[in-house]
Write a protein that holds these residues in place. Structure first.
Motif, PDB file in Angstrom:
ATOM      1  N   LYS A 305       0.574  -1.163   0.185  1.00  0.00           N
ATOM      2  CA  LYS A 305      -0.105   0.007   0.084  1.00  0.00           C
ATOM      3  C   LYS A 305       0.910   1.257  -0.171  1.00  0.00           C
ATOM      4  CE  LYS A 305      -4.107  -2.030   2.254  1.00  0.00           C
ATOM      5  NZ  LYS A 305      -4.803  -1.818   3.304  1.00  0.00           N
ATOM      6  N   THR A 340      -1.942   4.273  -0.758  1.00  0.00           N
ATOM      7  CA  THR A 340      -2.961   4.146  -1.308  1.00  0.00           C
ATOM      8  C   THR A 340      -3.710   3.026  -0.651  1.00  0.00           C
ATOM      9  OG1 THR A 340      -1.842   4.120  -3.574  1.00  0.00           O
ATOM     10  CG2 THR A 340      -3.700   3.144  -3.616  1.00  0.00           C
ATOM     11  N   GLU A 342      -6.413   1.487  -0.742  1.00  0.00           N
ATOM     12  CA  GLU A 342      -6.980   0.196  -1.544  1.00  0.00           C
ATOM     13  C   GLU A 342      -6.931   0.737  -2.958  1.00  0.00           C
ATOM     14  OE1 GLU A 342      -7.461  -2.747  -0.356  1.00  0.00           O
ATOM     15  OE2 GLU A 342      -7.461  -2.168   1.888  1.00  0.00           O
ATOM     16  N   LYS A 343      -6.260  -0.366  -3.994  1.00  0.00           N
ATOM     17  CA  LYS A 343      -6.254  -0.044  -5.329  1.00  0.00           C
ATOM     18  C   LYS A 343      -7.590  -0.205  -6.013  1.00  0.00           C
ATOM     19  CE  LYS A 343      -1.201  -0.322  -5.550  1.00  0.00           C
ATOM     20  NZ  LYS A 343      -0.095  -0.983  -6.088  1.00  0.00           N
ATOM     21  N   ASN A 344      -8.481  -1.107  -5.587  1.00  0.00           N
ATOM     22  CA  ASN A 344      -9.181  -1.715  -6.379  1.00  0.00           C
ATOM     23  C   ASN A 344     -10.415  -1.503  -5.513  1.00  0.00           C
ATOM     24  OD1 ASN A 344      -7.822  -2.696  -8.595  1.00  0.00           O
ATOM     25  ND2 ASN A 344      -7.301  -4.410  -7.186  1.00  0.00           N
ATOM     26  N   ASP A 345     -10.701  -0.475  -4.740  1.00  0.00           N
ATOM     27  CA  ASP A 345     -11.894  -0.122  -4.008  1.00  0.00           C
ATOM     28  C   ASP A 345     -12.774   0.896  -4.880  1.00  0.00           C
ATOM     29  OD1 ASP A 345     -13.497   1.584  -1.836  1.00  0.00           O
ATOM     30  OD2 ASP A 345     -12.504  -0.111  -0.749  1.00  0.00           O
ATOM     31  N   ARG A 346     -14.089   0.646  -4.651  1.00  0.00           N
ATOM     32  CA  ARG A 346     -15.057   1.350  -5.179  1.00  0.00           C
ATOM     33  C   ARG A 346     -15.194   2.583  -4.995  1.00  0.00           C
ATOM     34  NH1 ARG A 346     -20.230   1.291  -2.695  1.00  0.00           N
ATOM     35  NH2 ARG A 346     -21.028   1.323  -4.754  1.00  0.00           N
ATOM     36  N   ARG A 350     -10.695   6.037  -1.424  1.00  0.00           N
ATOM     37  CA  ARG A 350      -9.625   5.139  -0.730  1.00  0.00           C
ATOM     38  C   ARG A 350      -9.035   4.456  -2.031  1.00  0.00           C
ATOM     39  NH1 ARG A 350     -10.226   2.778   3.770  1.00  0.00           N
ATOM     40  NH2 ARG A 350      -9.557   0.892   3.078  1.00  0.00           N
ATOM     41  N   ARG A 351      -9.455   4.643  -3.342  1.00  0.00           N
ATOM     42  CA  ARG A 351      -8.326   4.024  -4.203  1.00  0.00           C
ATOM     43  C   ARG A 351      -7.514   5.147  -4.806  1.00  0.00           C
ATOM     44  NH1 ARG A 351     -13.512   4.289  -7.353  1.00  0.00           N
ATOM     45  NH2 ARG A 351     -13.316   5.706  -9.027  1.00  0.00           N
ATOM     46  N   SER A 353      -4.367   7.735  -4.504  1.00  0.00           N
ATOM     47  CA  SER A 353      -2.925   7.743  -3.907  1.00  0.00           C
ATOM     48  C   SER A 353      -2.557   8.992  -3.374  1.00  0.00           C
ATOM     49  CB  SER A 353      -1.999   7.127  -4.951  1.00  0.00           C
ATOM     50  OG  SER A 353      -2.340   6.112  -5.539  1.00  0.00           O
TER      51      SER A 353
END
Length: 437
Positions: A305, A340, A342-346, A350-351, A353
């Motif tokens: 992260k 970051t 959560e890179k793939n969060d909706r 949160r996604r 950086s």
């Protein structure tokens, strides 16, 4: 319609969409260039050397205090080390551009002045040419010149009154660099790269000394340089596992270059009323600018992260030259990081950086017998990825920089900058293979 014809139409339509996006990107560049000032500075110190040096990096690196030599992150254009170009994904085309808005505050012995300006900073694109081979093209500022100020002094006081002189200083221009580069990863742990760049630009300085006494001649001096030349940058990165994460060590080296192009110094003496020229003398020069060599090293540590890095760069400006004047060797230090959640969060935030950094730059020029101001600063920024289709991604890069130019001696101008950097990155999956049944 048979499958072969259908496949051809699909490929043609995909190509047209890509060409349309390229045209839109080119239009954006052409539109922004005239709107934003070509010289990204209003500093009086830009009258020394080749001007105020550019950062030679994209918005992501600026948000991390200038860290980039050891930065090796997939699908990010990192112009500070060409070895990083090999990280680009096989299917990806990247396009990145940025502008900056600057609020400047100048303070000289309690006299304060505020100025604002904007500038077009950079444009870059990147894609993969072959297996483990990435290509990048970019345009970046090497230096900026832009200032206009005056000072008044009393040169004589007697029974007939005071005789004063007004010295006016003005300058404009700068040097840009257009580069193409390759990054190749022959092994998973090693990558090498090289940039070939073309330098171009014009630098003009004007100095006028006018006296209140009409019998004293006015003196005007004009300095002009046309700067052209080729510059190369070599890079290396090696990556290894360490402490539950990944460590990357980077090196860069840029050889010195003596530019070509005509330059001159024009001296004029005018009558006190300015109605008659008494003397005009022009000194023509060639190959008068020398950009010195540069060596840098960087170390970056990354986990799932977050990423943290440190860069150090040494520039040998004592071997440089501008209008027959040498400078001072320069040390640059940068410390920065990125997180970051959560890179793939909706959820967008949160996604996204988040980045921050600190930097320290020694002066590369002298002001008379004294060194120029020391530059220290901090930066924070965020990159917000917005998916517009299943194969496209747009990232909005926003960062703020605080810069303090600390004078080496009392009486010199101190400068404070608040700079807003705005960038946009396009991540296009151009090279997807279409399958038609």
């Amino acid at each position: 319609m048979n499958s072969s014809s259908l496949r051809g139409w699909i490929l043609f339509a995909a190509l047209m969409r890509k060409c349309e996006k390229l045209l839109l990107a080119a239009f954006a560049v052409v539109f922004v260039l005239p709107v934003c000032a070509q010289n990204g500075t209003l500093s009086p110190y830009s009258r020394f050397g080749i001007g105020q040096l550019g950062e030679q990096s994209t918005g992501i690196s600026k948000a991390m205090g200038g860290v980039g030599i050891g930065l090796r992150q997939k699908n990010i254009i990192n112009t500070l080390n060409p070895a990083s170009y090999s990280t680009v994904d096989t299917l990806t085309f990247l396009f990145d551009m940025g502008i900056s808005l600057t609020n400047s505050n100048f303070d000289e012995n309690g006299i304060k002045q505020n100025e604002r300006n904007s500038s077009f900073d950079y444009v870059a694109m990147q894609f993969r040419l072959g297996r483990k081979l990435g290509f990048t093209a970019s345009m970046l500022p090497l230096s900026n010149v832009g200032y206009n100020f005056s000072e008044t002094a009393t040169v004589r006081s007697d029974q007939d009154g005071d005789v004063t002189t007004i010295s006016t200083y003005g300058g404009e221009g700068g040097i840009r660099q257009i580069s193409i580069g390759l990054g190749w990863a022959p092994y998973g742990w090693l990558s090498v790269g090289a940039d070939a760049g073309y330098l171009f630009g014009d630098v003009t300085h004007l100095v006028s000394n006018k006296y209140s006494e009409s019998t004293v001649f006015t003196r005007n001096r004009s300095y002009y340089a046309q700067v052209r030349g080729f510059r190369y940058n070599l890079g290396l990165q090696t990556t290894f596992r360490a402490v539950g994460g990944e460590m990357t060590f980077g090196l860069v080296y840029t050889p010195a270059v003596t530019t070509y192009g005509e330059s001159y110094v024009l001296n004029q003496l005018l009558s006190g009323s300015g109605t008659r020229e008494e003397l005009s003398d022009t000194t023509m020069m060639k190959n008068d600018f020398r950009i010195p060599d540069r060596i840098g090293a960087g170390l970056t540590y990354s986990r799932e992260k977050w990423t943290a890095g440190f860069d150090v760069t040494y520039e040998r400006w004592s071997d440089g030259r501008a209008f027959d004047e040498a400078g001072e060797d320069r040390l640059k230090l940068s410390l920065g990081g990125m997180f970051t959640p959560e890179k793939n969060d909706r959820h967008l935030f949160r996604r996204s950086s988040y980045r921050a950094g600190l930097f320290y730059n020694q002066p590369y020029f002298n002001v008379g017998a004294d060194k120029g101001p020391l530059e220290i600063g901090a930066s924070v920024g965020v990159s917000m990825p917005i998916a517009n289709r299943w194969n496209n991604l747009i990232a909005i890069n926003v960062s703020g920089q605080y810069v303090y130019e600390k004078p080496s001696v009392s009486g010199m101008i101190s400068e404070t900058y608040l700079r807003l950097n705005l960038g946009i990155s396009f991540n296009e999956r151009w090279f997807m293979k279409w399958r038609v049944e």
